[in-house]
Design an enzyme around this catalytic site. Structure first.
Site, PDB file in Angstrom:
ATOM      1  N   HIS A   1       0.776  -1.013   0.008  1.00  0.00           N
ATOM      2  CA  HIS A   1      -0.534  -0.010  -0.528  1.00  0.00           C
ATOM      3  C   HIS A   1       0.904   1.062   0.276  1.00  0.00           C
ATOM      4  O   HIS A   1       1.811   1.676   0.847  1.00  0.00           O
ATOM      5  CB  HIS A   1      -0.818   0.015   1.640  1.00  0.00           C
ATOM      6  CG  HIS A   1      -1.354   1.127   1.957  1.00  0.00           C
ATOM      7  ND1 HIS A   1      -0.888   2.768   2.520  1.00  0.00           N
ATOM      8  CD2 HIS A   1      -2.869   2.304   1.229  1.00  0.00           C
ATOM      9  CE1 HIS A   1      -1.534   3.125   2.684  1.00  0.00           C
ATOM     10  NE2 HIS A   1      -2.504   2.850   1.557  1.00  0.00           N
TER      11      HIS A   1
ATOM     12  N   ARG B   1      -0.359  12.658  -0.386  1.00  0.00           N
ATOM     13  CA  ARG B   1      -1.499  13.488  -0.427  1.00  0.00           C
ATOM     14  C   ARG B   1      -1.212  14.644   0.081  1.00  0.00           C
ATOM     15  O   ARG B   1       0.391  15.147   1.100  1.00  0.00           O
ATOM     16  CB  ARG B   1      -2.633  12.640   0.907  1.00  0.00           C
ATOM     17  CG  ARG B   1      -2.335  12.394   1.861  1.00  0.00           C
ATOM     18  CD  ARG B   1      -3.674  12.377   2.853  1.00  0.00           C
ATOM     19  NE  ARG B   1      -2.578  11.749   4.096  1.00  0.00           N
ATOM     20  CZ  ARG B   1      -1.852  10.551   4.871  1.00  0.00           C
ATOM     21  NH1 ARG B   1      -1.868   9.536   3.951  1.00  0.00           N
ATOM     22  NH2 ARG B   1      -1.884  10.349   5.217  1.00  0.00           N
TER      23      ARG B   1
ATOM     24  N   HIS C   1      -7.932  -3.133  17.947  1.00  0.00           N
ATOM     25  CA  HIS C   1      -9.423  -4.219  18.426  1.00  0.00           C
ATOM     26  C   HIS C   1      -8.346  -6.061  18.506  1.00  0.00           C
ATOM     27  O   HIS C   1      -9.400  -6.724  18.654  1.00  0.00           O
ATOM     28  CB  HIS C   1     -10.692  -4.507  17.572  1.00  0.00           C
ATOM     29  CG  HIS C   1     -10.321  -4.493  15.927  1.00  0.00           C
ATOM     30  ND1 HIS C   1      -9.189  -3.522  14.781  1.00  0.00           N
ATOM     31  CD2 HIS C   1     -10.534  -5.999  15.419  1.00  0.00           C
ATOM     32  CE1 HIS C   1      -9.949  -4.268  13.868  1.00  0.00           C
ATOM     33  NE2 HIS C   1      -9.916  -5.564  13.788  1.00  0.00           N
TER      34      HIS C   1
ATOM     35  N   GLY D   1     -17.417  12.222  -0.749  1.00  0.00           N
ATOM     36  CA  GLY D   1     -16.018  11.114  -2.032  1.00  0.00           C
ATOM     37  C   GLY D   1     -17.049   9.839  -2.634  1.00  0.00           C
ATOM     38  O   GLY D   1     -17.766   8.965  -2.268  1.00  0.00           O
ATOM     39  N   ARG D   2     -16.018   9.652  -3.477  1.00  0.00           N
ATOM     40  CA  ARG D   2     -16.389   8.352  -4.126  1.00  0.00           C
ATOM     41  C   ARG D   2     -16.416   7.584  -3.855  1.00  0.00           C
ATOM     42  O   ARG D   2     -15.059   6.735  -3.942  1.00  0.00           O
ATOM     43  CB  ARG D   2     -16.076   8.514  -5.815  1.00  0.00           C
ATOM     44  CG  ARG D   2     -15.993   7.714  -7.226  1.00  0.00           C
ATOM     45  CD  ARG D   2     -15.999   7.514  -7.890  1.00  0.00           C
ATOM     46  NE  ARG D   2     -16.362   6.954  -9.392  1.00  0.00           N
ATOM     47  CZ  ARG D   2     -16.137   5.932  -9.926  1.00  0.00           C
ATOM     48  NH1 ARG D   2     -14.302   5.351  -9.077  1.00  0.00           N
ATOM     49  NH2 ARG D   2     -16.680   4.973 -10.622  1.00  0.00           N
TER      50      ARG D   2
END
Length: 315
Positions: free
Chosen positions: A114, A118, A183, A267-268
């Site tokens: 990943h 940004r 978690h 957002g999309r």
């Protein structure tokens, strides 16, 4: 900050990076090509303008799914995920640009990876708008190899080296902390780099750092793909890969700030959730057999360690 950000230059770099990574992954796969989907953001009370370009590769020879998304959106009000660490910015308009990439390989011996790069601008028409960069890259193996881990972290260290001796260690630790499933009380993978709210060096130097990290993703990941993509595997390895992909889904939907920002800002959805794997499975209270290769992932590779220590080199 005193220096005004050059938004157009950031957008140009991110588009070029998307194109470069598209070509590199298509070459590495050797069979499939990316499907391209240009989209425009609908105007609402919260959204002013923007759009993006989503590229998704399906059912390739090497990559079961890979997605590279570029987006550039303008909004009326920063969503809660963007102001949780900066409450003084609540209510400001914003401009956000980014490239996000997720690769889910077919072979369980090839790690999922990943990357995200940004830029945010809050208070776009203010005399001194608030801006910051964020991003990084991380690696999620299913069956670990020490030399892959060393190569990954060594390349990350090289990306950080021109910016000071302490930078790599700081952002490596941040990555370990960020990509930790609270978690489950376990790491998602072996880490890499993660940074956010970066503006303290001034725009030009911060932008140079983003470019350095972006430019080092391909040499960090693709040599690992090439080493492992032809290794033989069977149903056992495939089932474990699908099980561990469940952890990836859990993190993205429960904790990831980028996913939450996209959904909260209207957002999309198709582009935001392109990061999810095409196939995944969950088992109730499953545990690997002690001493097995699957157990070694938990007992060794997902534990905090310095992969660049000299005695870690080699399989």
């Amino acid at each position: 900050m005193s220096d005004h950000p050059a938004v157009t230059a950031v957008a140009d770099y991110l588009r070029e990076l998307q194109n470069r990574l598209t070509r590199a992954l298509e070459t590495s796969d050797g069979a499939a090509r990316f499907q391209e989907d240009a989209w425009q953001r609908p105007t609402t009370a919260a959204a002013l303008a923007g759009g993006g370009l989503t590229r998704v590769l399906h059912e390739g020879a090497v990559f079961e799914r890979a997605g590279i998304n570029f987006s550039h959106v303008i909004g009326q009000r920063l969503p809660p995920s963007a102001t949780a660490q900066r409450p003084e910015l609540a209510g400001r308009d914003f401009e956000a640009l980014g490239v996000s990439l997720v690769v889910h390989p077919r072979n369980p011996y090839v790690p999922t990876s990943h990357a995200n790069f940004r830029f945010f601008l809050a208070g776009r028409h203010a005399a001194e708008p608030v801006w910051w960069f964020g991003g990084g890259f991380d690696l999620t193996p299913y069956y670990g190899f020490e030399d892959d881990c060393v190569h990954w972290h060594r390349t990350a260290q090289t990306a950080c080296a021109p910016f000071g001796p302490e930078v790599h260690a700081r952002y490596r630790r941040w990555c370990d902390d960020y990509f930790f499933l609270k978690h489950r009380n376990e790491a998602r993978g072996i880490g890499g780099l993660f940074f956010d709210d970066l503006n303290q060096w001034g725009f030009e130097r911060c932008f140079a750092f983003l470019r350095s990290v972006g430019d080092h993703y391909e040499p960090a990941y693709l040599p690992i793909v090439e080493r492992r993509c032809a290794l033989p595997y069977g149903e056992r390895e495939r089932e474990f890969q699908l099980y561990r992909r469940g952890r990836y889904v859990e993190f993205n939907l429960v904790q990831d700030r980028g996913t939450l920002f996209g959904l909260q800002s209207g957002g999309r959805t198709e582009s935001i959730l392109m990061s999810l794997p095409p196939r995944v499975r969950w088992e109730y209270d499953w545990h690997p057999e002690p001493g097995s290769p699957e157990a070694r992932l938990y007992d060794y590779f997902l534990q905090p360690r310095d992969w660049l220590a000299a005695d870690r080199i080699g399989d």
